[in-house]
Motif scaffolding. Sequence first.
Motif, PDB file in Angstrom:
ATOM      1  N   LYS A  31      -6.991  -0.129   7.393  1.00  0.00           N
ATOM      2  CA  LYS A  31      -6.642  -1.505   7.767  1.00  0.00           C
ATOM      3  C   LYS A  31      -6.118  -2.282   6.566  1.00  0.00           C
ATOM      4  O   LYS A  31      -5.124  -3.000   6.667  1.00  0.00           O
ATOM      5  CB  LYS A  31      -7.847  -2.221   8.365  1.00  0.00           C
ATOM      6  N   ARG A  32      -6.776  -2.123   5.424  1.00  0.00           N
ATOM      7  CA  ARG A  32      -6.355  -2.838   4.220  1.00  0.00           C
ATOM      8  C   ARG A  32      -4.965  -2.358   3.770  1.00  0.00           C
ATOM      9  O   ARG A  32      -4.103  -3.145   3.434  1.00  0.00           O
ATOM     10  CB  ARG A  32      -7.358  -2.639   3.095  1.00  0.00           C
ATOM     11  N   THR A  33      -4.763  -1.044   3.784  1.00  0.00           N
ATOM     12  CA  THR A  33      -3.484  -0.480   3.370  1.00  0.00           C
ATOM     13  C   THR A  33      -2.372  -0.893   4.323  1.00  0.00           C
ATOM     14  O   THR A  33      -1.280  -1.273   3.893  1.00  0.00           O
ATOM     15  CB  THR A  33      -3.567   1.060   3.289  1.00  0.00           C
ATOM     16  N   GLY A  35      -2.243  -3.547   6.170  1.00  0.00           N
ATOM     17  CA  GLY A  35      -1.972  -4.970   5.947  1.00  0.00           C
ATOM     18  C   GLY A  35      -1.106  -5.202   4.720  1.00  0.00           C
ATOM     19  O   GLY A  35      -0.179  -6.014   4.744  1.00  0.00           O
ATOM     20  N   THR A  36      -1.379  -4.461   3.658  1.00  0.00           N
ATOM     21  CA  THR A  36      -0.590  -4.583   2.435  1.00  0.00           C
ATOM     22  C   THR A  36       0.842  -4.134   2.662  1.00  0.00           C
ATOM     23  O   THR A  36       1.793  -4.788   2.235  1.00  0.00           O
ATOM     24  CB  THR A  36      -1.223  -3.738   1.304  1.00  0.00           C
ATOM     25  N   ILE A  37       1.007  -3.014   3.352  1.00  0.00           N
ATOM     26  CA  ILE A  37       2.347  -2.505   3.633  1.00  0.00           C
ATOM     27  C   ILE A  37       3.101  -3.474   4.533  1.00  0.00           C
ATOM     28  O   ILE A  37       4.273  -3.773   4.309  1.00  0.00           O
ATOM     29  CB  ILE A  37       2.278  -1.107   4.267  1.00  0.00           C
ATOM     30  N   LYS A  38       2.422  -3.974   5.547  1.00  0.00           N
ATOM     31  CA  LYS A  38       3.057  -4.908   6.483  1.00  0.00           C
ATOM     32  C   LYS A  38       3.534  -6.163   5.751  1.00  0.00           C
ATOM     33  O   LYS A  38       4.653  -6.619   5.970  1.00  0.00           O
ATOM     34  CB  LYS A  38       2.061  -5.279   7.584  1.00  0.00           C
ATOM     35  N   GLU A  39       2.702  -6.690   4.857  1.00  0.00           N
ATOM     36  CA  GLU A  39       3.079  -7.887   4.112  1.00  0.00           C
ATOM     37  C   GLU A  39       4.278  -7.645   3.212  1.00  0.00           C
ATOM     38  O   GLU A  39       5.100  -8.526   3.012  1.00  0.00           O
ATOM     39  CB  GLU A  39       1.902  -8.379   3.271  1.00  0.00           C
ATOM     40  N   SER A  40       4.384  -6.429   2.671  1.00  0.00           N
ATOM     41  CA  SER A  40       5.490  -6.150   1.763  1.00  0.00           C
ATOM     42  C   SER A  40       6.809  -5.965   2.504  1.00  0.00           C
ATOM     43  O   SER A  40       7.867  -6.182   1.946  1.00  0.00           O
ATOM     44  CB  SER A  40       5.187  -4.913   0.909  1.00  0.00           C
TER      45      SER A  40
END
Length: 96
Positions: A31-33, A35-40
């Motif tokens: 989930k954290r990964t 979210g990070t990818i989605k934000e980038s």
Amino acid sequence: MTIEEILNSGANITLTVKSTDLKEFADCLVKRTAGTIKESFIKQDEDYLTVHETSQLLHVDKSTLWRWSKNGYLSPVEIGGRRLYRKTDVDTLLNK
């Protein structure tokens, strides 16, 4: 105490981990990964067009969009399992 909390504490210990705890930790990491990818990749202030909208704006068939994507001419982004095109990319193509 969760696995993540133990890892963040810096403790040097040996653990016996239940499969449910390991699954919970893996889910947390995914989930954290994600979210990070989605934000980038997803800019909040950018507009996106569906395949249908893009094909109408460019006056091309959906199969042409697929071919352009395959050739790298106009690449979609995948958001929530849907292929969308950045409006700025489509506008750039229209202004050429």
